[in-house]
Write a protein that holds these residues in place. Structure first.
Motif, PDB file in Angstrom:
ATOM      1  N   UNK A 265       0.799  -1.222   0.000  1.00 19.85           N
ATOM      2  CA  UNK A 265       0.000   0.000   0.000  1.00 19.85           C
ATOM      3  C   UNK A 265       0.833   1.274   0.000  1.00 19.85           C
ATOM      4  N   UNK A 266       0.241   2.324  -0.518  1.00 14.90           N
ATOM      5  CA  UNK A 266       0.857   3.654  -0.532  1.00 14.90           C
ATOM      6  C   UNK A 266      -0.199   4.715  -0.705  1.00 14.90           C
ATOM      7  N   UNK A 315      -2.705  13.901  -1.033  1.00 11.75           N
ATOM      8  CA  UNK A 315      -1.433  14.088  -0.343  1.00 11.75           C
ATOM      9  C   UNK A 315      -0.961  12.752   0.216  1.00 11.75           C
ATOM     10  N   UNK A 316       0.294  12.415   0.027  1.00 16.08           N
ATOM     11  CA  UNK A 316       0.838  11.182   0.601  1.00 16.08           C
ATOM     12  C   UNK A 316       0.576  11.150   2.104  1.00 16.08           C
ATOM     13  N   UNK A 317       0.185   9.973   2.607  1.00 13.23           N
ATOM     14  CA  UNK A 317      -0.234   9.879   4.007  1.00 13.23           C
ATOM     15  C   UNK A 317       0.209   8.561   4.613  1.00 13.23           C
ATOM     16  N   UNK A 318       0.320   8.567   5.935  1.00 13.78           N
ATOM     17  CA  UNK A 318       0.699   7.389   6.710  1.00 13.78           C
ATOM     18  C   UNK A 318      -0.567   6.804   7.343  1.00 13.78           C
ATOM     19  N   UNK A 319      -0.965   5.594   6.962  1.00 16.08           N
ATOM     20  CA  UNK A 319      -2.203   5.026   7.502  1.00 16.08           C
ATOM     21  C   UNK A 319      -2.144   4.701   8.988  1.00 16.08           C
ATOM     22  N   UNK A 320      -0.976   4.727   9.576  1.00 11.98           N
ATOM     23  CA  UNK A 320      -0.860   4.416  11.008  1.00 11.98           C
ATOM     24  C   UNK A 320      -1.196   5.619  11.886  1.00 11.98           C
ATOM     25  N   UNK A 321      -1.403   6.790  11.269  1.00 15.93           N
ATOM     26  CA  UNK A 321      -1.765   7.982  12.033  1.00 15.93           C
ATOM     27  C   UNK A 321      -3.123   8.494  11.564  1.00 15.93           C
ATOM     28  N   UNK A 357      -9.768  11.169   4.823  1.00 16.33           N
ATOM     29  CA  UNK A 357      -9.481   9.741   4.821  1.00 16.33           C
ATOM     30  C   UNK A 357      -8.325   9.434   3.901  1.00 16.33           C
ATOM     31  N   UNK A 358      -7.871   8.188   3.972  1.00 13.84           N
ATOM     32  CA  UNK A 358      -6.738   7.751   3.148  1.00 13.84           C
ATOM     33  C   UNK A 358      -7.239   6.789   2.080  1.00 13.84           C
ATOM     34  N   UNK A 359      -6.928   7.098   0.845  1.00 20.14           N
ATOM     35  CA  UNK A 359      -7.324   6.235  -0.258  1.00 20.14           C
ATOM     36  C   UNK A 359      -6.497   4.947  -0.233  1.00 20.14           C
ATOM     37  N   UNK A 360      -7.110   3.813  -0.520  1.00 18.46           N
ATOM     38  CA  UNK A 360      -6.366   2.536  -0.474  1.00 18.46           C
ATOM     39  C   UNK A 360      -5.588   2.293  -1.757  1.00 18.46           C
ATOM     40  N   UNK A 361      -4.626   3.174  -2.046  1.00 14.98           N
ATOM     41  CA  UNK A 361      -3.881   3.090  -3.297  1.00 14.98           C
ATOM     42  C   UNK A 361      -2.646   2.206  -3.139  1.00 14.98           C
ATOM     43  N   UNK A 395      -5.663  -4.886  -3.042  1.00 17.25           N
ATOM     44  CA  UNK A 395      -4.862  -3.666  -3.159  1.00 17.25           C
ATOM     45  C   UNK A 395      -5.603  -2.720  -4.097  1.00 17.25           C
ATOM     46  N   UNK A 396      -6.043  -1.584  -3.559  1.00 11.71           N
ATOM     47  CA  UNK A 396      -6.789  -0.626  -4.371  1.00 11.71           C
ATOM     48  C   UNK A 396      -8.285  -0.841  -4.253  1.00 11.71           C
ATOM     49  N   UNK A 397      -9.008  -0.248  -5.197  1.00 15.80           N
ATOM     50  CA  UNK A 397     -10.462  -0.349  -5.194  1.00 15.80           C
ATOM     51  C   UNK A 397     -11.101   0.978  -4.833  1.00 15.80           C
TER      52      UNK A 397
END
Length: 578
Positions: A265-266, A315-321, A357-361, A395-397
């Motif tokens: 993921x990213x 914007x690039x993001x960290x899913x742990x935060x 939210x964070x997109x599951x890219x 992965x994705x969706x």
């Protein structure tokens, strides 16, 4: 804060009582829920768990659109665009209570801009110097976009207008524009409620299908996946032939927790604000305004539920935060509104809700966020701790393709366990979309058949809110009463009680954010939160201490995640927004 419900969690017990399942799905966003529905309809013994509430993560941070993704054409994602357009048209038919055609207008400020840079972006997926797309490039894109829709009649084809006609049509728009292009995608005005309909379709398939929220996967051993009830702290194990990881941007974190480290993921962060701005709402004339800002980001101004939603960032993001909408993002949104509607003032006092939210890219290294593929793929491996179990990771969706994605993922699962597919979901109505009236005459007929006990106006309101599933609620109200909430007359005590009983409500925030739209529309006050807590607590058996804890947690979430601070002026009947 630890919250506990004194009501029995029969849904959790149903999973504990069935410690073996053919398939265990981890992650109750729209893609996990849709996969659960698909497998349940095939008769597969399937269990779905979600660590928070249903559709409360990435699925709750959407732009409320079902769209083909016109800008994906520039990425060369033609398969995804074709599938997305087809699924958009399909959802208008199978979920017409929540998915409706949306007129969308693009303001255009040049004729030839972007012609030279677009091929470079297509070939390299590097952003380069930001440059707005001009009329010629947009015309080519919309013509190609129309060609992907083979289902004439679902939405009209696009149209172009010059400056004079465009400003006559939308007079508040920037007079510096040269053209507008108008096309149709689809709105999804209640994504969380649509997700609940999909979930309930799966549960209705029979006892072989079980789904429980507020249960998280905490490990995996030779006996299977260890689960923990986040309400009671109880742990238990489920053994399955297949584990499906649909935890979105948290897919890698889930796999790590299962002892299966991955780097799939990213994701990128997308934020939105909701404005109470009647002038801006009127200026859109009910259309979504969709355009590219000068920095190359695709943004939107979207009239919704009497308010105006503005978004989004990438914007690039960290899913742990935790993901929150920042002040810098708010300034960015105000700048883009001014770019399109220069005479309409916006201010922070108009913001009634923020969400992010964070997109599951997929992992994208140095690829520009806007060019990261929105397509999906399915990763497969044998579980290290239990080699006889196959682990699928999604992965994705995205929201638009949830039905097709679930069909794809379910087919892989069916092939793995050697099960047939007796039921096709293509064209199969979702929840309250079954039998939903499509014309004014059909609506009047439906209302006339269901108005006894509540009246025609209330029956029509609930039909719009729940689709044809409103019929069961109307029967409930006719029998038990329909006493309106003091702080929100559009809802009643008995309506909320019904939702709590039928829709796996565990916490107060579940009702404020997902079973209703009260938080999104800025309708909450401290008094209303307390009133709703008393209704919810009456069903779930909360004592005074638990009700107070639930209210505190709900107010904390409103403040921390959505920048809505109802404590600032709790004595008044209007919320205070930061």
């Amino acid at each position: 804060m630890s919250l506990k419900s004194s009501a029995p969690r029969s849904t959790v017990q149903s999973v504990i009582d069935r410690p073996q399942a053919s398939v265990l799905i981890i992650g109750g966003g729209i893609n996990g829920i849709a996969t659960f529905r698909d497998l349940a309809l095939q008769g597969v013994d399937v269990t779905l768990v979600e660590r928070n509430d249903w559709a409360s993560g990435a699925s709750a941070a959407s732009s409320h659109m079902i769209h083909g993704g016109i800008r994906y054409l520039e990425n060369g994602e033609f398969r995804l665009v074709q599938e997305s357009v087809q699924e958009r048209n399909g959802l208008i038919k199978i979920a017409p209570h929540y998915v409706k055609p949306l007129e969308t207008t693009v303001p255009i400020f040049s004729t030839f801009s972007g012609i030279l840079s677009a091929p470079l972006r297509f070939l390299t997926h590097k952003q380069g110097k930001p440059q707005e797309r001009g009329a010629l490039l947009i015309k080519v894109g919309l013509t190609a976009y129309d060609s992907f829709s083979r289902d004439g009649g679902s939405v009209p084809r696009h149209r172009f207008h010059g400056r004079k006609k465009s400003l006559a049509d939308l007079p508040k728009m920037n007079p510096g524009l040269k053209y507008t292009a108008t096309y149709y995608d689809a709105s999804m005005h209640d994504p969380e409620r649509l997700a609940l309909d999909v979930l309930m379709d799966g549960l209705a398939a029979g006892p072989h299908a079980r789904a429980v929220n507020y249960v998280e996967a905490v490990g995996m051993g030779a006996d299977g996946v260890e689960l923990r009830d986040t309400v009671t702290g109880q742990t238990f194990t489920v053994t399955s032939d297949v584990v499906v990881n649909t935890s979105g941007p948290w897919t890698d974190l889930t796999n790590a927790g299962l002892g299966e480290p991955t780097t799939y993921m990213g994701g990128t962060k997308g934020s939105h604000i909701v404005l109470d701005n009647p002038e801006l709402y009127a200026a859109t004339k009910g259309r979504e305004i969709f355009f590219e800002h000068e920095d190359g980001r695709i943004v939107l101004i979207y009239p919704l539920k009497g308010k105006v939603m503005v978004g989004t960032t990438d914007i690039d993001a960290d899913p742990s935060t935790p993901s929150v909408c920042t002040e810098e993002e708010v300034d960015y949104f105000f700048d883009l509104v001014k770019h399109v509607f220069p005479t309409i003032a916006t201010s922070r006092e108009q913001i009634v809700y923020r969400f992010s939210g964070i997109r599951p890219l997929p992992k994208h290294d140095d690829e520009a966020p806007g060019f990261v593929s929105r397509d999906y793929r399915i990763e497969r491996r044998a579980a290290a701790a239990r080699p006889s179990t196959t682990v699928f990771s999604l992965v994705g969706g995205k929201w638009t393709t949830f039905r097709a994605l679930a069909e794809h993922l379910s087919t892989d699962v069916l092939n793995t366990i050697g099960a047939p597919r007796p039921v096709e979901t293509l064209g199969l109505a979702i929840g309250g979309g079954a039998g939903f009236p499509r014309t004014d005459a059909a609506t009047r007929t439906w209302v006339a058949a269901h108005e006894d006990g509540t009246g025609a106006k209330r029956a029509e309101q609930l039909l719009g809110r729940y689709g044809t599933k409103a019929a069961a609620l109307l029967e409930h109200l006719a029998e038990h009463g329909d006493d309106r909430l003091q702080g929100a007359a559009d809802y009643s005590v008995q309506e909320l009680e019904y939702l709590v009983e039928q829709e796996q409500v565990v916490h107060l925030s579940d009702v404020l954010h997902r079973r209703t739209s009260l938080a999104f529309t800025g309708s909450l006050t401290a008094g209303l939160v307390d009133e709703i807590a008393r209704v919810v607590g009456g069903v779930l058996g909360w004592d005074d201490a638990e009700r107070t804890a639930q209210i505190t947690a709900a107010l904390d979430r409103l403040r921390d995640a959505h920048q809505v601070d109802l404590r600032v002026d709790a004595a008044q009947e209007a919320p205070a927004f930061s």
